[in-house]
Design an enzyme around this catalytic site. Structure first.
Site, PDB file in Angstrom:
ATOM      1  N   HIS A  21       1.655  -8.803  10.019  1.00 44.33           N
ATOM      2  CA  HIS A  21       1.600  -7.640   9.140  1.00 44.33           C
ATOM      3  C   HIS A  21       3.024  -7.140   8.927  1.00 44.33           C
ATOM      4  CE1 HIS A  21      -0.872  -4.349   7.439  1.00 44.33           C
ATOM      5  NE2 HIS A  21       0.114  -3.552   7.823  1.00 44.33           N
ATOM      6  N   LYS A 165      -3.941  -1.437  -0.980  1.00 44.98           N
ATOM      7  CA  LYS A 165      -2.694  -0.729  -0.736  1.00 44.98           C
ATOM      8  C   LYS A 165      -1.649  -1.774  -0.374  1.00 44.98           C
ATOM      9  CE  LYS A 165      -1.023   2.262   2.831  1.00 44.98           C
ATOM     10  NZ  LYS A 165      -1.221   3.385   3.751  1.00 44.98           N
ATOM     11  N   LYS A 167       1.903  -2.663   1.358  1.00 41.53           N
ATOM     12  CA  LYS A 167       2.948  -2.203   2.263  1.00 41.53           C
ATOM     13  C   LYS A 167       4.278  -2.678   1.688  1.00 41.53           C
ATOM     14  CE  LYS A 167       2.336  -0.263   5.554  1.00 41.53           C
ATOM     15  NZ  LYS A 167       2.070   1.191   5.814  1.00 41.53           N
ATOM     16  N   ASP A 196       2.881   1.865  -0.339  1.00 40.35           N
ATOM     17  CA  ASP A 196       3.399   2.657   0.774  1.00 40.35           C
ATOM     18  C   ASP A 196       4.722   2.093   1.279  1.00 40.35           C
ATOM     19  OD1 ASP A 196       3.846   4.218   2.947  1.00 40.35           O
ATOM     20  OD2 ASP A 196       2.144   3.492   4.129  1.00 40.35           O
ATOM     21  N   GLU A 222       2.712   6.383  -1.971  1.00 37.70           N
ATOM     22  CA  GLU A 222       2.638   7.033  -0.659  1.00 37.70           C
ATOM     23  C   GLU A 222       4.013   7.096   0.003  1.00 37.70           C
ATOM     24  OE1 GLU A 222      -0.317   5.334   1.915  1.00 37.70           O
ATOM     25  OE2 GLU A 222       0.561   6.188   3.721  1.00 37.70           O
ATOM     26  N   ASP A 247       2.622  11.178   3.802  1.00 41.79           N
ATOM     27  CA  ASP A 247       2.105  10.672   5.082  1.00 41.79           C
ATOM     28  C   ASP A 247       3.032  11.120   6.217  1.00 41.79           C
ATOM     29  OD1 ASP A 247       0.981   9.318   7.173  1.00 41.79           O
ATOM     30  OD2 ASP A 247       1.280   7.306   6.387  1.00 41.79           O
ATOM     31  N   GLU A 325      -8.331   3.924   4.536  1.00 40.87           N
ATOM     32  CA  GLU A 325      -7.773   2.597   4.824  1.00 40.87           C
ATOM     33  C   GLU A 325      -8.177   2.191   6.241  1.00 40.87           C
ATOM     34  OE1 GLU A 325      -3.488   2.807   4.781  1.00 40.87           O
ATOM     35  OE2 GLU A 325      -3.442   4.573   6.070  1.00 40.87           O
TER      36      GLU A 325
HETATM   37 MG   LIG Z   1       1.682   5.456   5.331  1.00 41.59          MG
END
Ligand SMILES: [Mg+2]
Length: 373
Positions: A21, A165, A167, A196, A222, A247, A325
């Protein structure tokens, strides 16, 4: 019967994940957890789970959480009645500044325990259900446009995920914005994506790319800017293009109040760990509701234990307009409870049994226990 707290135990687990990830600051191959077990004199046990995206996120890690719980919270909690939650949380706040993730872990175990004492699910202790399931967004984090789009299409077909979403943040902000727009264009008409960057963009990049991201159909931006740049977030929000989500800037009640006053967010990402627990999350959602701000059910990538805790809080919140999420349990290669939380048609369901409604699987716990703790 004696309901006072007799013992508190902590241990660290490392659970493998299905695929690497990519976060803005590091690539991750396994996820670490601190498990806390709080037991009453009569033998009832509450469980809590602490986890962070990594120490880069807020300065806490499973190791700091375990140390803080063992050295500072354990002496406060022993011989207390867990049903005096308000008093215990105030004591913890007075004794230890910040360390919200560690506090949330203890609060989770206390709520599990109180639910079991009263034989009710935790959501009843938090005000009662608004809905019993919420939509889940899958996070695309392969780091490649074609692979991200392919993974999204596969998830739509096989598991009924609707929205996604991305990253971002491990390449330059401009490359990141372009990659996000490219993935969004590839999925346009089928689903939406939010992005994000975990605070890694600057105001110039975010302002420049706002139109392009909007045209591509990106449905939220985000935390594009560092957590402290509230004026920058306010400028982006005032553009009224892609909705801006806070966030890292939105952990405490006071921070969310400031965001509301300065009109610096359209959406707040809720997370029980960063805010010190479920009770604070429900309060934060109330501040957002009063300010006309939407909420999103964020995750610290928990197993079924922490995810159940998120669900008990999020499912009581009426302004959870952007879903969640909460994909931690399907992202991990294994779970540590006997019956994992239930997913169906892109939604996740709140457990209905007393307490958190999940039970530790001791065999799995010993399999993933860190050997030197
Ligand atoms: Mg976040």
């Amino acid at each position: 019967m004696d309901k006072t707290i007799r013992s508190i135990k902590t241990e660290i687990l490392d659970i493998p994940i299905k695929r690497p990830h990519q976060f803005s600051a590091e690539k991750m191959y396994a996820k670490s957890f601190v498990i806390v077990r709080i037991e009453t004199a009569e033998g009832l046990m509450g469980i809590g789970e602490g986890t962070t995206p990594g120490i880069w996120w807020s300065g806490e890690s499973v190791e700091t959480m375990q140390a803080v719980i063992e050295a500072h919270f354990k002496p406060l909690l022993l011989n207390q009645d867990p049903r005096n939650m308000g008093k215990i949380l105030a004591l913890m706040d007075r004794q230890v500044q910040r360390n919200q993730f560690a506090k949330a872990t203890v609060e989770m175990a206390l709520y599990d325990l109180i639910g079991k004492i009263n034989e009710v699910p935790v959501h009843q202790l938090l005000g009662g259900l608004y809905q019993e399931s919420i939509p889940v967004r899958w996070a695309l984090a392969t780091g490649d446009v074609e692979e991200d789009a392919a993974e999204a299409k596969e998830k739509m077909e096989t598991e009924s995920y609707v929205n996604f979403k991305i990253k971002a943040g491990n390449i330059s902000p401009a490359q990141d914005a372009k990659r996000t727009a490219d993935v969004a264009y590839l999925l346009r008409g089928h689903s939406t994506v939010g992005v994000d960057p975990n605070g890694s963009w600057d105001i110039l990049t975010a302002t420049r790319w706002m139109d392009r991201l909007n045209e591509a159909g990106v449905d939220f931006l985000e935390q594009p800017l560092p957590y402290w740049d509230i004026d920058g977030l306010a400028r982006l929000t005032a553009m009224s293009k892609v909705p801006v989500m806070a966030d890292e800037s939105a952990s405490t009640l006071q921070e969310v109040m400031q965001l509301a006053k300065k009109k610096a967010a359209d959406i707040i990402s809720l997370k029980i760990h960063k805010s010190g627990g479920m009770k604070n999350v429900v309060k934060i959602a109330g501040i957002a509701e009063a300010a006309g701000i939407s909420c999103f059910g964020g995750t610290s990538l928990e197993s079924s234990i922490g995810t159940a805790a998120c669900l008990h809080a999020y499912c009581t919140i009426p302004n959870l307009d952007y879903g969640s999420e909460l994909f931690g349990p399907v992202w991990l290669a294994d779970d540590i409870v006997k019956e994992p939380v239930k997913y169906e048609n892109g939604r996740i369901f709140v457990p209905k049994k007393p307490g958190l409604g999940v039970e530790l699987d001791d065999e799995k716990v010993s399999r993933y226990r860190r050997k030197n703790t």
